[in-house]
Design an enzyme around this catalytic site. Structure first.
Site, PDB file in Angstrom:
ATOM      1  N   ASP A   1       1.249 -17.759  -3.218  1.00 28.23           N
ATOM      2  CA  ASP A   1       1.942 -16.802  -3.917  1.00 28.23           C
ATOM      3  C   ASP A   1       0.817 -16.302  -4.951  1.00 28.23           C
ATOM      4  O   ASP A   1       0.907 -16.290  -6.152  1.00 28.23           O
ATOM      5  CB  ASP A   1       3.034 -17.515  -4.765  1.00 28.23           C
TER       6      ASP A   1
ATOM      7  N   HIS B   1       1.443  -9.201  -2.958  1.00 28.68           N
ATOM      8  CA  HIS B   1       0.731  -7.915  -2.997  1.00 28.68           C
ATOM      9  C   HIS B   1       1.638  -6.780  -2.988  1.00 28.68           C
ATOM     10  O   HIS B   1       1.925  -6.410  -2.041  1.00 28.68           O
ATOM     11  CB  HIS B   1      -0.256  -8.053  -1.670  1.00 28.68           C
TER      12      HIS B   1
ATOM     13  N   GLU C   1       2.100 -10.215   1.399  1.00 28.75           N
ATOM     14  CA  GLU C   1       2.709  -8.965   0.940  1.00 28.75           C
ATOM     15  C   GLU C   1       4.042  -8.789   1.187  1.00 28.75           C
ATOM     16  O   GLU C   1       4.618  -9.878   1.635  1.00 28.75           O
ATOM     17  CB  GLU C   1       1.683  -7.896   1.967  1.00 28.75           C
TER      18      GLU C   1
ATOM     19  N   ASP D   1       0.730  -1.260   0.098  1.00 27.84           N
ATOM     20  CA  ASP D   1       0.003  -0.023  -0.080  1.00 27.84           C
ATOM     21  C   ASP D   1       0.997   1.252   0.052  1.00 27.84           C
ATOM     22  O   ASP D   1       2.032   1.309   0.100  1.00 27.84           O
ATOM     23  CB  ASP D   1      -1.103   0.084   1.151  1.00 27.84           C
TER      24      ASP D   1
END
Ligand code: 9MR
Length: 717
Positions: free
Chosen positions: A577, A529, A586, A203
């Site tokens: 994965d 991620h 992540e 993020d």
């Protein structure tokens, strides 16, 4: 007293709950998950897919239903059997849910590439055995942080065109920028320039608590290497950072990018909460994937300051003041003044907790127990300044003596007391000798705990069966940091073995035969991620760059993909994965930082190319002791197969001894830390030969001999 880890650990609550149901369901012996099924299709001989160090441990785990010992064969690239032996049956392994045996080929000392370990008709992934095995991982795992930088273009000449991107969050449309960020409603009525720093993970949030611990680990990696004489490998022009060649060690340049951001997060004088740190800055709402940082059009917001964030800033900035001083005194001063200010503000606001519920648009990093952060910050401030106020804050903290400072679940962003202990155990300070000895032995006891857990598990993992929570790979690497420090403190090679074996786990010797580090090993994670390294969602985007560590198995199944694909998984097999599985796959700065630390440690070797373990032995003979003085003879033996040409022997006095003169070596002492350098004429120590020198000094009472020595960065035994 600090609460026990199990009653408070926000990082592991979900995992603990789920493990309970697994055990009740009896699924550990019969894994049914997709991950477990696909794992069964891969080779049953699980190795470190990158390889092993010639002088390091070399063990593999074999998944088999056989109950009798099997024959293993180590074959070189041309298929010749170069070593063989018998496996040790281990039976059911609870974390993996598998029946396993262990092959130990540590006694093989050859080197080369393309080795295969064959057992019972199955061959492992090919691997290398070589001394420079971890050199590239050292720089790649550290380069991760440059890739994650906010507020600066990521330069193709440093990372290659696939990974280059425009600067994120500098206020160039469509992004709103972090240059003038307002607070959430009611938190403040002004804006703050909080540009820079590292994006936390996949993020675009920037969180002070997680930034603080990650920065600390990067800087600590340099501080440790410097103690061991191996800092050159992390020095200037060793990493791919834009600041190469500025005369400052590159790892410190990287850390400074975050330190500058952390200090920008401090509330200015004259404002409510002055001196505290805003807990975090991130998007007002969660953004979709993929999304390059510069294309993020969401509004950015500062969240209310917290005591935890403030103390993270205090700890990281106090460490900065100590470690940066020889390279940039002005920056060190700035760090120290920010640290002192943060400490004072935290004392005035000791219970401003970040709520767990604040997770819209970014992670919460909530923590309602901050006495451990107080302890860590006090320890850093004390180690840096030696001031009695900080010393008293250290010694009056319940964490100073608490047996849970090193928990079974390792340290982490919410559990920072261990970091304070590591600093007090290794950085010269004025704690009384008995207290210091207790702090040091708490490090070795913690490491002993990890070693005994590893010994009990088929895959030699230092975490307990209920320890596979969100970010378990970061926990494993953190445990390795503790073991490595224990090795440094004691000279006991078992700790180095333990630390290196966690690398085996991360790089493929695990329940899934999966290397969790991108680009390292034949089957490595490649779909973590991430909003930019999102190849799985958009083929024009790259996979994560080499050296990116996946979060790892999380038995809590805390995202929709994990819930769908991993039902019934054994704890160590709860990983997929897939870019959608943010709870298992992540990347994050607080996981890559201990990996980078560990890679730098594993890569370290002497100028002669020898890995540290077993390279030397030292005897310290006390010749004469009188009421205020002593003399001693130190003899160092080169037990490596190559000559030492120029040497530095490091040790730390456990008591109050102070060396005042020496013969046959030049000896300097800083606090309790001593460095003896060759006298020129005795700079060469042939293999098997020794060098001796004498010291004379003063003492204030007892003269306990030092027990841990390192020669040119090699731990002596
Ligand atoms: O590492 C964090 C983990 O301990 C928490 O359980 C989890 C849920 O709150 O959040 C993890 O941290 C994430 C953060 O909240 C947002 N950026 C990505 C982080 C890694 O997944």
């Amino acid at each position: 007293m600090p609460p026990t880890a199990s009653s408070r650990h926000p990082r592991r609550l979900a995992a603990a709950a789920l493990t309970g149901s697994l055990l009740i369901g009896g699924l550990l012996s019969a894994p049914t998950s997709a991950a477990a099924t696909s794992a069964a299709a891969t080779t049953a001989v699980r190795v470190n897919q990158v390889g092993y160090l010639p002088d390091g441990p070399k063990r593999a785990t074999v998944v088999t239903t056989a109950t009798q010992s099997l024959t293993w064969q180590l074959r070189n690239a041309s298929g010749t059997v170069v070593a063989s032996g018998a496996t040790a049956p281990r039976g059911a392994d609870a974390p993996s849910g598998q029946s396993v045996q262990v092959a130990d080929f540590s006694s093989y000392r050859g080197s080369g590439s393309g080795y295969v370990l064959a057992v019972d008709g199955s061959g492992s992934a090919p691997f290398d055995i070589r001394a420079n095995l971890y050199d590239t991982l050292r720089s790649d795992a550290m380069a991760f942080f440059y890739h994650q930088r906010s507020g600066i273009p990521i330069d193709a000449s440093l990372v290659g065109s696939a990974y280059a991107r425009p600067a994120g969050h500098l206020g160039v449309a469509p992004n709103k920028g972090d240059t003038s960020v307002p607070c959430q409603a009611t938190v403040c009525d002004y804006t703050q320039d909080v540009r820079g720093g590292w994006y936390d993970a996949g993020d675009h949030g920037k969180y002070v608590v997680n930034g603080g611990i990650s920065t600390w680990l990067m800087v600590n990696s340099f501080e440790r290497a410097k103690r061991a004489g191996g800092q050159a490998a992390l020095g200037d022009s060793t990493l791919r950072v834009p600041e190469r060649g500025n005369g400052i060690p590159d790892v410190l340049d990287e850390a400074r990018w975050e330190l500058d951001f952390l200090m920008r997060m401090q509330v200015p004088e004259g404002k409510p909460y002055a001196g505290l740190a805003f807990h975090k800055v991130h998007d007002a709402a969660w953004t979709g994937m993929p999304l390059r940082p510069d294309q993020d059009a969401q509004a950015r917001e500062l969240h209310r300051p917290s005591t935890a964030a403030t103390l993270n800033l205090a700890a990281a900035a106090a460490q900065c003041a100590r470690v940066f001083r020889p390279y940039d005194a002005a920056f060190a001063d700035r760090c120290l003044s920010a640290a002192r200010r943060a400490w004072r503000a935290a004392q005035s606001n000791p219970a401003l907790y970040a709520p767990d519920a604040d997770s819209t648009g970014g992670g919460a990093y909530g923590d309602t127990q901050v006495t451990d952060e107080f302890y860590w910050a006090a320890a850093e401030l004390y180690a840096t300044t030696g001031e009695s106020g900080y010393r008293d804050a250290v010694t009056s903290s319940t964490w100073h003596t608490s047996p849970t400072a090193f928990s079974a679940y390792g340290f982490g962003w919410a559990d920072t007391a261990a970091l304070g202990r590591l600093t007090l155990a290794t950085v010269p300070n004025g704690l009384p000798a008995t207290d210091l000895a207790r702090v040091r032995s708490s490090v070795t006891s913690a490491a002993d705990g990890y070693l005994s857990r590893m010994a009990a598990q088929g895959y030699a993992v230092p975490v307990p069966v209920d320890g596979y929570f969100w970010g378990s790979n970061g926990e494993v690497a953190g445990d390795a940091v503790v073991m490595a420090v224990a090795g440094e403190l004691t000279g006991d090679g078992r700790y180095r073995t333990g630390a290196l074996e966690t690398m085996d786990y991360l790089l493929g010797r695990n329940a899934l035969g999966q290397s969790y580090v991108s680009g390292y090993g034949t089957t490595s994670s490649q779909n973590q991620h991430h909003r930019f390294w999102a190849h799985q969602l958009d083929a024009s985007l790259p996979h994560p760059p080499a050296g990116s560590l996946a979060g790892g198995p999380d038995s809590g199944l805390q995202d929709p993909v994990a819930k769908e694909k991993l039902p019934g998984c054994a704890p160590a097999a709860c990983y997929v994965d897939d870019i959608g599985s943010y709870s298992t796959n992540e990347v994050a700065v607080n996981w890559n930082a201990p990996l980078a630390w560990l890679a730098a440690y594993a890569a370290e070797r002497t100028s002669t190319g020898e890995p540290p373990t077993g390279a030397c032995t030292v005897t310290y003979r006390s010749d004469n002791v009188w009421s205020t003085g002593f003399t001693a003879t130190v003899t160092v033996k080169n037990t490596s197969p190559t000559a030492v040409d120029g040497w530095q022997l490091h040790w730390t006095y456990p008591g109050e001894q102070r060396v005042t003169s020496a013969w046959n070596a030049t000896v300097t002492q800083n606090g309790a830390a001593v460095v003896a350098r060759d006298a020129g004429w005795n700079r060469t120590i042939a293999p098997g030969a020794t060098a001796s020198f004498g010291v004379q000094g003063t003492h204030t009472g007892t003269t306990p001999p030092p027990t841990a020595f390192s020669l040119n960065g090699s731990t002596c035994t």
